[in-house]
Design a protein around this motif. Structure first.
Motif, PDB file in Angstrom:
ATOM      1  N   VAL A 186       0.966  -1.319   0.006  1.00 14.96           N
ATOM      2  CA  VAL A 186      -0.035   0.025   0.081  1.00 14.96           C
ATOM      3  C   VAL A 186       0.929   1.297   0.014  1.00 14.96           C
ATOM      4  O   VAL A 186       1.635   1.367   0.768  1.00 14.96           O
ATOM      5  N   ASP A 187       0.649   1.966  -0.901  1.00 15.03           N
ATOM      6  CA  ASP A 187       1.750   3.131  -0.946  1.00 15.03           C
ATOM      7  C   ASP A 187       1.443   4.321  -0.120  1.00 15.03           C
ATOM      8  O   ASP A 187       0.201   4.649   0.127  1.00 15.03           O
ATOM      9  N   HIS A 188       2.495   4.760   0.692  1.00 17.07           N
ATOM     10  CA  HIS A 188       2.564   5.942   1.239  1.00 17.07           C
ATOM     11  C   HIS A 188       3.983   6.742   0.980  1.00 17.07           C
ATOM     12  O   HIS A 188       4.937   6.269   0.941  1.00 17.07           O
ATOM     13  N   PRO A 189       3.505   8.054   0.790  1.00 19.92           N
ATOM     14  CA  PRO A 189       4.767   8.731   0.640  1.00 19.92           C
ATOM     15  C   PRO A 189       5.721   8.846   1.893  1.00 19.92           C
ATOM     16  O   PRO A 189       5.302   8.551   2.908  1.00 19.92           O
ATOM     17  N   GLY A 190       7.037   8.747   1.867  1.00 17.57           N
ATOM     18  CA  GLY A 190       7.862   8.659   2.969  1.00 17.57           C
ATOM     19  C   GLY A 190       9.224   8.143   2.738  1.00 17.57           C
ATOM     20  O   GLY A 190       9.651   8.349   1.474  1.00 17.57           O
ATOM     21  N   HIS A 191       9.947   7.350   3.600  1.00 16.08           N
ATOM     22  CA  HIS A 191      10.928   6.704   3.419  1.00 16.08           C
ATOM     23  C   HIS A 191      11.405   5.426   4.334  1.00 16.08           C
ATOM     24  O   HIS A 191      10.495   5.300   5.337  1.00 16.08           O
ATOM     25  N   TYR A 192      12.405   4.790   4.060  1.00 16.53           N
ATOM     26  CA  TYR A 192      12.675   3.465   4.566  1.00 16.53           C
ATOM     27  C   TYR A 192      13.854   3.548   5.617  1.00 16.53           C
ATOM     28  O   TYR A 192      14.714   4.399   5.239  1.00 16.53           O
ATOM     29  N   ARG A 193      13.934   2.818   6.715  1.00 16.31           N
ATOM     30  CA  ARG A 193      15.186   2.798   7.415  1.00 16.31           C
ATOM     31  C   ARG A 193      15.540   1.226   7.614  1.00 16.31           C
ATOM     32  O   ARG A 193      14.633   0.616   8.188  1.00 16.31           O
ATOM     33  N   ILE A 194      16.892   0.939   7.624  1.00 20.79           N
ATOM     34  CA  ILE A 194      17.307  -0.352   8.240  1.00 20.79           C
ATOM     35  C   ILE A 194      17.867  -0.072   9.401  1.00 20.79           C
ATOM     36  O   ILE A 194      19.010   0.652   9.299  1.00 20.79           O
ATOM     37  N   ALA A 195      17.826  -1.054  10.403  1.00 21.66           N
ATOM     38  CA  ALA A 195      18.596  -0.878  11.638  1.00 21.66           C
ATOM     39  C   ALA A 195      18.890  -2.477  12.248  1.00 21.66           C
ATOM     40  O   ALA A 195      18.294  -3.309  11.770  1.00 21.66           O
ATOM     41  N   VAL A 249      13.460  -3.203   9.606  1.00 23.33           N
ATOM     42  CA  VAL A 249      12.995  -2.421   8.375  1.00 23.33           C
ATOM     43  C   VAL A 249      12.060  -1.463   8.779  1.00 23.33           C
ATOM     44  O   VAL A 249      10.962  -2.276   9.214  1.00 23.33           O
ATOM     45  N   ILE A 250      11.705  -0.160   8.908  1.00 20.80           N
ATOM     46  CA  ILE A 250      10.690   0.679   9.150  1.00 20.80           C
ATOM     47  C   ILE A 250      10.346   1.461   7.986  1.00 20.80           C
ATOM     48  O   ILE A 250      11.204   1.737   7.123  1.00 20.80           O
ATOM     49  N   GLN A 251       8.981   1.917   7.919  1.00 15.28           N
ATOM     50  CA  GLN A 251       8.508   2.673   6.850  1.00 15.28           C
ATOM     51  C   GLN A 251       8.146   4.026   7.457  1.00 15.28           C
ATOM     52  O   GLN A 251       6.969   4.008   8.236  1.00 15.28           O
ATOM     53  N   MET A 252       8.818   4.987   7.341  1.00 14.21           N
ATOM     54  CA  MET A 252       8.169   6.257   7.598  1.00 14.21           C
ATOM     55  C   MET A 252       7.289   6.951   7.051  1.00 14.21           C
ATOM     56  O   MET A 252       7.503   7.031   5.746  1.00 14.21           O
ATOM     57  N   MET A 253       5.872   7.233   7.399  1.00  9.09           N
ATOM     58  CA  MET A 253       5.223   7.745   6.359  1.00  9.09           C
ATOM     59  C   MET A 253       4.821   9.131   6.653  1.00  9.09           C
ATOM     60  O   MET A 253       4.624   9.620   7.749  1.00  9.09           O
ATOM     61  N   TYR A 254       4.536   9.917   5.453  1.00 10.71           N
ATOM     62  CA  TYR A 254       4.321  11.165   5.742  1.00 10.71           C
ATOM     63  C   TYR A 254       3.138  11.889   5.672  1.00 10.71           C
ATOM     64  O   TYR A 254       2.874  13.158   5.714  1.00 10.71           O
ATOM     65  N   ASP A 255       2.118  11.126   5.370  1.00 11.87           N
ATOM     66  CA  ASP A 255       0.971  11.398   4.967  1.00 11.87           C
ATOM     67  C   ASP A 255      -0.260  11.256   6.267  1.00 11.87           C
ATOM     68  O   ASP A 255      -1.291  11.225   5.905  1.00 11.87           O
ATOM     69  N   LYS A 256       0.376  11.155   7.268  1.00 13.84           N
ATOM     70  CA  LYS A 256      -0.585  11.300   8.748  1.00 13.84           C
ATOM     71  C   LYS A 256      -0.260  12.105   9.784  1.00 13.84           C
ATOM     72  O   LYS A 256      -0.157  11.713  10.801  1.00 13.84           O
ATOM     73  N   PRO A 257      -0.039  13.146   9.469  1.00 11.99           N
ATOM     74  CA  PRO A 257       0.218  14.180  10.402  1.00 11.99           C
ATOM     75  C   PRO A 257      -0.655  14.442  11.300  1.00 11.99           C
ATOM     76  O   PRO A 257      -2.022  14.115  11.145  1.00 11.99           O
ATOM     77  N   PRO A 258      -0.437  14.760  12.791  1.00 12.58           N
ATOM     78  CA  PRO A 258       0.603  15.012  13.432  1.00 12.58           C
ATOM     79  C   PRO A 258       1.770  13.764  13.600  1.00 12.58           C
ATOM     80  O   PRO A 258       1.065  12.893  14.026  1.00 12.58           O
ATOM     81  N   TYR A 259       2.910  14.001  13.380  1.00 21.57           N
ATOM     82  CA  TYR A 259       3.792  12.968  13.542  1.00 21.57           C
ATOM     83  C   TYR A 259       3.724  12.991  15.306  1.00 21.57           C
ATOM     84  O   TYR A 259       3.985  13.760  16.125  1.00 21.57           O
TER      85      TYR A 259
END
Length: 190
Positions: free
Chosen positions: A71-80, A137-147
């Motif tokens: 499911v597409d969400h604008p944002g970015h990913y992180r690997i830790a 792996v996390i997906q940070m989504m930008y379309d659900k403010p406020p963070y």
């Protein structure tokens, strides 16, 4: 009468549960819980624990991490990476915060914005041995403010890892994924 029957059928279909599809599904290394468990940090399930789905690698090995976005969400990913479980994973303090702690191997991986998109990132694992390590792996989504943290702005997936010289599991009867092959090849070359 026919239109009434069609309306009832459509209403019933609309009420039936559809197959749940995750927004983020970790494919390699193998996901701890699968693609449908991902809303609670640090690994998708509240109070979640390590599973028997373990991938073995060599210390310091460079691996490919593969995941899908369903499911597409604008944002970015992180690997830790955490070498002793999940206690060192920290959610970003802001939506745009990158490399916020020592567990982060790669951050700011762009979301390409296409449905059912396959992603791949190359990371080098720490050059240590550990029997209880975790890749997140996390997906940070930008379309659900406020963070907010915790909140609904992050999807989580984890993989249970073991890093050891030779890479292979101690019991050849244990079923593992592609990490075993990579570890055996590296061990034979050493």
């Amino acid at each position: 009468m026919r239109s009434w029957s069609v309306s009832i059928c459509l209403a019933i279909v609309a009420l039936l549960p559809l197959e749940a599809r995750a927004h983020l599904g970790l494919d390699a290394p193998v996901s701890r819980y699968g693609p449908d468990v991902l809303k609670t940090g640090p690994c998708g399930e509240d109070g979640g624990e390590r599973t028997g789905k373990i991938t073995y690698y060599e210390p310091g090995e460079t691996i490919e991490v593969l995941w899908n976005e369903y499911v597409d969400h604008p944002g970015h990913y992180r690997i830790a990476f955490d070498d002793d479980g999940v206690d060192d994973f920290v959610d970003p303090a802001t939506m745009m915060e990158l490399y916020s702690n020592d567990t982060v191997l790669l951050d700011g991986i762009p979301d390409e914005g296409q449905e059912q998109r396959d992603y791949m990132a190359t990371v080098t694992l720490p050059n240590i041995e550990c029997d209880n390590c975790t890749l997140q792996v996390i997906q940070m989504m930008y379309d659900k403010p406020p963070y907010t943290t915790p909140g609904n702005d992050i999807y989580y997936q984890c993989a249970d890892l073991v890093l050891r010289e030779g890479g292979a599991p101690p019991d050849a009867g244990i079923s593992v994924d592609a990490g075993e092959d990579a570890g055996e090849d590296a061990g034979e070359d050493a």
